[in-house]
Motif scaffolding. Structure first.
Motif, PDB file in Angstrom:
ATOM      1  N   ASP A 289       0.819  -1.212   0.000  1.00  0.00           N
ATOM      2  CA  ASP A 289       0.000   0.000   0.000  1.00  0.00           C
ATOM      3  C   ASP A 289       0.857   1.268   0.000  1.00  0.00           C
ATOM      4  N   ILE A 290       1.982   1.228   0.709  1.00  0.00           N
ATOM      5  CA  ILE A 290       2.877   2.397   0.731  1.00  0.00           C
ATOM      6  C   ILE A 290       3.461   2.629  -0.660  1.00  0.00           C
ATOM      7  N   LYS A 291       3.897   1.569  -1.301  1.00  0.00           N
ATOM      8  CA  LYS A 291       4.431   1.678  -2.663  1.00  0.00           C
ATOM      9  C   LYS A 291       3.361   2.215  -3.613  1.00  0.00           C
ATOM     10  N   LEU A 292       2.152   1.690  -3.455  1.00  0.00           N
ATOM     11  CA  LEU A 292       1.046   2.131  -4.305  1.00  0.00           C
ATOM     12  C   LEU A 292       0.722   3.598  -4.074  1.00  0.00           C
ATOM     13  N   LEU A 293       0.723   4.027  -2.814  1.00  0.00           N
ATOM     14  CA  LEU A 293       0.410   5.419  -2.492  1.00  0.00           C
ATOM     15  C   LEU A 293       1.417   6.367  -3.130  1.00  0.00           C
ATOM     16  N   TYR A 294       2.683   6.042  -3.062  1.00  0.00           N
ATOM     17  CA  TYR A 294       3.707   6.921  -3.626  1.00  0.00           C
ATOM     18  C   TYR A 294       3.664   6.943  -5.151  1.00  0.00           C
ATOM     19  N   GLU A 295       3.395   5.805  -5.792  1.00  0.00           N
ATOM     20  CA  GLU A 295       3.602   5.697  -7.236  1.00  0.00           C
ATOM     21  C   GLU A 295       2.345   5.890  -8.071  1.00  0.00           C
ATOM     22  N   THR A 296       1.170   5.715  -7.475  1.00  0.00           N
ATOM     23  CA  THR A 296      -0.053   5.852  -8.267  1.00  0.00           C
ATOM     24  C   THR A 296      -0.300   7.306  -8.672  1.00  0.00           C
TER      25      THR A 296
ATOM     26  N   ALA B 111      -5.327   7.262  -4.105  1.00  0.00           N
ATOM     27  CA  ALA B 111      -4.457   7.873  -3.100  1.00  0.00           C
ATOM     28  C   ALA B 111      -5.275   8.358  -1.902  1.00  0.00           C
ATOM     29  N   MET B 112      -6.405   8.986  -2.163  1.00  0.00           N
ATOM     30  CA  MET B 112      -7.266   9.458  -1.077  1.00  0.00           C
ATOM     31  C   MET B 112      -7.799   8.293  -0.244  1.00  0.00           C
ATOM     32  N   PHE B 113      -8.119   7.186  -0.904  1.00  0.00           N
ATOM     33  CA  PHE B 113      -8.593   5.994  -0.195  1.00  0.00           C
ATOM     34  C   PHE B 113      -7.517   5.468   0.758  1.00  0.00           C
ATOM     35  N   LEU B 114      -6.267   5.391   0.283  1.00  0.00           N
ATOM     36  CA  LEU B 114      -5.177   4.879   1.120  1.00  0.00           C
ATOM     37  C   LEU B 114      -4.867   5.836   2.268  1.00  0.00           C
ATOM     38  N   ILE B 115      -4.936   7.137   2.002  1.00  0.00           N
ATOM     39  CA  ILE B 115      -4.702   8.127   3.058  1.00  0.00           C
ATOM     40  C   ILE B 115      -5.759   7.995   4.151  1.00  0.00           C
ATOM     41  N   ASP B 116      -6.986   7.810   3.730  1.00  0.00           N
ATOM     42  CA  ASP B 116      -8.074   7.656   4.698  1.00  0.00           C
ATOM     43  C   ASP B 116      -7.982   6.312   5.423  1.00  0.00           C
ATOM     44  N   LYS B 117      -7.571   5.270   4.729  1.00  0.00           N
ATOM     45  CA  LYS B 117      -7.486   3.924   5.310  1.00  0.00           C
ATOM     46  C   LYS B 117      -6.531   3.896   6.495  1.00  0.00           C
ATOM     47  N   TYR B 118      -5.403   4.554   6.336  1.00  0.00           N
ATOM     48  CA  TYR B 118      -4.386   4.526   7.396  1.00  0.00           C
ATOM     49  C   TYR B 118      -4.373   5.815   8.226  1.00  0.00           C
ATOM     50  N   LYS B 119      -5.353   6.687   7.990  1.00  0.00           N
ATOM     51  CA  LYS B 119      -5.459   7.954   8.735  1.00  0.00           C
ATOM     52  C   LYS B 119      -4.163   8.757   8.645  1.00  0.00           C
ATOM     53  N   ILE B 120      -3.593   8.788   7.447  1.00  0.00           N
ATOM     54  CA  ILE B 120      -2.326   9.485   7.209  1.00  0.00           C
ATOM     55  C   ILE B 120      -2.560  10.995   7.248  1.00  0.00           C
TER      56      ILE B 120
END
Length: 650
Positions: free
Chosen positions: A584-591, A597-606
C-alpha cells in the motif's frame, strides 16, 4: 500510572515513618559512605558518558528501534503507547524500561537523541553501583562489592584478549566478534551492550534485576530463617516491594521474572529444610510467596492484559550437534568458573579429607563414571561438567559447613549452573528457526547468568579474603582477571572516533553531515510538532531493517504506516499485515490515481507524506505530483518535501 505512583508514595511515607528511629541515625552515621557512593556514581557516569560522546551515533543494529520507542513514549498521551512503526497499533513489546527513561527525559527536558546516550551511560553506572551495593548488603565488604562491580560492569569475556594476541595489537580488533562466541547465538555482556549502543530491555533492566535479586534473597533472613515467622503486617513492605519490582520486570524484560521467582523458590526450599528441623510449619511463607506473585500481576495488570504473545513459545530438546562446545563456554565464563571451583574446593576440602580412602575413591570414581555416562548420552563435556558443579554446590548447600550468612552465594551459583545446564538441554522455540533456534534462549539466560556469577564472585572473594588463603592464589586470580579487561579497552579504542569533537546528540553526530536534508526536515518536524494535526501519522519509505529506512518516525516519534517490517512480524507473528502495508505504501507513492491515493490516506489515517532521499531511491517519482492536488505543502527544502492533509479533511 497515577494510582501506582500514589501507592508507591504512600508506602514510602509509611516505611520512613515506621523506621524513622533506625533510618535517621543510620543516615547521620553513614554520611561518608553515602557521599562516597554518590561520588563514585558520578565518576563512573562521567567515564561512560565520555566514551559515548566519542561513539554516539544512533544508527545500526537495534538503535533505531530503541530510539523510536523512546520518542513515541515521550510524546504519548495514553498507555499502552502507540507503535511508532505500525500506525493504529500499540507497542507489543517490553516497554516499561523505555517508560522509566522517558520519565527522566521529560523531567530534565532533554532532547531524546541526547538522552539516549545518557541513558546508556547511566544504566551501566547504576549497574556498577547496584552490584557494589548488593554484595556490600550481604557481606559488609567494599572489596567484594567493588570486585563484583568490575566483573559485571567493566570486564568482558576472554575473546578480547585472544583477538589481541592473534592480531599482536589493536589494529583490526573486532569488537562485535566477542558477542558471537557460541555459533548461531548471541553472547553479550554488559560492557558490550554499552559500547554497541542498543538501549534494549535486557540491558536497561539490569539495575532493576539486581534490585529484584536483592529482595528475593532478603526473604531468607526476613522470613524463611526466622525462629517465628513474621506476621502479615510486618512482612507487608517486603511483599509489596518484591511484587512491585518483579511486576515491573514483566513489562521491562520478562526474561528476568522466571529467574527471580526461581531464586525465591530455591531459597525457600533450601531454607525449609532448616525450618523442618526446628519443627516450624512452612505454610505461612508459602502463603506469602503466592500472595507476592498475585500482587505482582495485579499491580501491572494493564501491562499483562495489553501484551499479546506473537505465538506459542514451546520448550524443545537441544540436539547433540547444536550444544555448546566446551572451549566456547570457557571463553565466555572461564574466570567465573575458576572462582566458583576454587570456592567449592575451599569449603569442601576439609570434609573430603575426613573421609577414609575407600570413600574418597568411591566419590572420585563415581563422579568419573557418571560424567562418562552423561557424555555418552549428550555428546558434550559441558553437560556432565555442569551437572557435577550443580551437585557439588547442592552438597555444600545441604551441609552444615557453610559460613554463617553466606548461603546466598551458593544459591546464586547453584541457580547459575542450573540455568546453564537447562540451556544445554532445552531451548524455547520462537520465530527465528534453524539454525538460530537457540539464539534467544542462550542470549537472554546467559546474560542473567553473568549477573548471578558476578554477584556470587563478589561474595566468594570476600569469603576467601577472610580465610587468608595463600598469596599464590591471589596472583593466579589476578592473572586470570586481567585478560577480561582487554575487551573494554580494545573495544573502546575501536569504537571511539577521536577525529571528531565529542557529541552526545546521537542523531546530529551522523545525520547532519551524511544526510543534511533529512536532518533539517526532522528538526523542523520536531520543532513544529504541535502545529501538526492531532494524532499525526506519517508515511515514509519502508524496506530493509537495520538500515537508514524509517528514519523519520524513529527520530520524531510520529508513527509511520510501517517501519521495519521484520520487527513487526517478530512482535506480532503476522506477515500479512506487514506485506499489505508495504504494498500500500508503494502504491500510495507511485499511483497517479487521486481517488486511490485518497482511499489509502483515509485507510491509514495518514496526516503527512514525506518525500526525501530514501523515498526517491525506493519509489518512482511519477506519482508525486498528485499530492500537490490533494494535500498542502508544508515543507520544501533541499530535496525534502512534506505534505499535510488539508484542514477540512482532518
Amino acid at each position: 500510572m497515577s494510582f501506582l505512583t500514589g501507592i508507591i508514595l504512600l508506602s514510602s511515607i509509611y516505611i520512613v515513618f515506621k523506621y524513622r528511629k533506625e533510618l535517621f541515625p543510620w543516615l547521620i552515621g553513614n554520611y561518608r559512605l553515602i557521599l562516597a557512593v554518590e561520588i563514585i556514581f558520578f565518576l563512573t557516569l562521567f567515564f561512560f558518558t565520555t566514551i559515548r560522546a566519542y561513539n554516539s551515533r544512533i544508527i545500526g543494529e537495534e538503535k533505531f528501534m530503541d530510539l523510536a520507542f523512546l520518542n513515541s513514549i515521550c510524546k504519548t498521551t495514553y498507555f499502552p503507547p502507540g507503535d511508532p512503526w505500525l500506525s493504529g497499533f500499540t507497542i507489543n513489546y517490553y516497554y516499561l524500561g523505555y517508560v522509566l527513561n522517558s520519565v527522566i527525559i521529560k523531567i530534565v527536558s532533554l532532547d531524546v537523541s541526547i538522552a539516549y546516550n545518557l541513558a546508556l551511560s547511566s544504566t551501566l553506572a547504576m549497574v556498577f553501583i547496584t552490584s557494589w551495593g548488593f554484595v556490600y548488603t550481604f557481606t559488609g565488604s567494599h572489596f567484594g562489592g567493588i570486585s563484583s562491580s568490575f566483573l559485571l560492569a567493566i570486564s568482558g569475556n576472554n575473546d578480547g584478549f585472544l583477538q589481541i594476541i592473534k592480531l599482536q595489537g589493536l589494529i583490526g580488533f573486532n569488537f562485535f566478534q566477542s558477542s558471537r562466541i557460541i555459533p548461531n547465538t548471541i553472547n553479550e555482556f554488559p560492557f558490550f551492550s554499552f559500547i554497541l549502543g542498543d538501549l534494549h530491555p535486557h540491558y536497561t533492566s539490569l539495575p532493576i534485576f539486581i534490585f529484584a535479586l536483592t529482595l528475593c534473597l532478603l526473604w531468607i533472613s526476613e522470613v524463611f530463617m526466622k525462629n517465628v515467622y513474621p506476621g502479615f503486617i510486618e512482612v507487608m513492605p517486603l511483599v509489596f516491594t518484591t511484587s512491585l519490582i518483579t511486576g515491573f520486570l514483566f513489562g521491562a524484560n520478562f526474561w528476568n521474572v522466571p529467574v527471580c521467582f526461581l531464586l525465591l523458590f530455591l531459597s525457600f526450599i533450601f531454607s525449609s529444610d532448616t525450618s523442618r528441623k526446628r519443627n516450624i510449619s512452612i505454610k505461612l511463607p508459602i502463603i506469602y510467596i503466592v500472595f507476592t506473585v498475585i500482587c505482582s500481576i495485579l499491580l501491572f495488570l494493564p501491562v499483562f492484559l495489553d501484551f499479546h504473545a506473537p505465538g506459542s513459545i514451546l520448550p524443545r530438546f537441544v540436539l547433540s550437534n547444536s550444544r555448546t562446545i566446551f572451549s566456547h563456554f570457557l571463553i565466555c565464563f572461564f574466570f567465573f568458573i575458576f572462582v566458583a571451583i576454587s570456592a567449592l574446593y575451599l569449603m569442601l576440602k576439609s570434609n573430603f579429607n575426613k573421609l577414609n580412602q575407600s570413600h574418597q575413591l568411591m566419590w572420585i570414581y563415581g563422579s568419573v563414571i557418571i560424567c562418562i555416562f552423561l557424555y555418552c548420552i549428550f555428546q558434550t563435556f559441558l553437560v556432565p561438567f555442569l551437572v557435577l558443579l550443580s551437585v557439588v554446590t547442592y552438597i555444600l548447600i545441604d551441609s552444615d559447613i557453610k559460613e554463617k550468612n553466606h548461603n546466598w552465594i551458593w544459591y546464586l551459583f547453584f541457580l547459575a549452573f542450573i540455568i546453564l545446564l537447562g540451556c544445554e538441554l532445552f531451548y524455547l522455540d520462537d520465530s527465528y528457526g534453524h539454525p538460530y533456534e537457540r539464539m534467544n534462549t542462550i542470549f537472554k539466560f546467559h546474560y542473567q547468568v553473568l549477573v548471578l556469577f558476578a554477584l556470587a564472585c563478589g561474595g566468594v572473594l570476600t569469603l576467601i579474603l577472610n580465610r587468608k588463603v595463600s598469596v599464590f592464589f591471589w596472583i593466579i586470580l589476578v592473572i586470570l582477571f586481567v585478560p577480561t579487561l582487554f575487551y573494554p579497552f580494545a573495544a573502546s579504542y575501536a569504537k571511539m572516533d577521536f577525529s571528531r569533537a565529542p557529541e552526545l546528540d546521537g542523531m546530529k553526530s551522523y545525520m547532519k553531515e551524511e544526510h543534511p536534508s533529512d536532518f533539517a526536515a526532522i528538526i523542523w518536524l520536531r520543532n513544529n510538532y504541535k502545529s501538526l494535526p492531532v494524532n499525526p501519522v506519517i508515511v515514509e519509505a519502508t524496506k530493509d531493517a537495520y538500515s537508514y529506512y524509517s528514519r523519520v518516525s524513529t527520530n520524531t516519534g510520529i508513527p509511520s504506516v510501517l517501519g521495519w517490517g521484520n520487527h513487526e512480524f517478530v512482535w506480532r507473528g503476522n506477515w500479512d499485515i506487514v506485506r499489505l502495508r508495504e504494498d500500500d505504501i508503494k502504491l500510495l507513492y507511485e499511483t497517479s490515481d487521486i481517488n486511490l491515493a485518497m482511499f489509502l490516506i483515509d485507510k491509514y489515517k495518514i496526516t503527512n507524506v514525506y518525500w526525501g532521499e530514501m523515498e526517491s531511491n525506493t519509489y518512482s517519482s511519477e506519482g508525486l505530483s498528485k499530492f500537490y492536488n490533494i494535500m498542502d505543502l508544508i515543507y520544501n527544502q533541499n530535496g525534502v518535501i512534506i505534505f499535510q492533509v488539508r484542514s477540512d479533511e482532518t
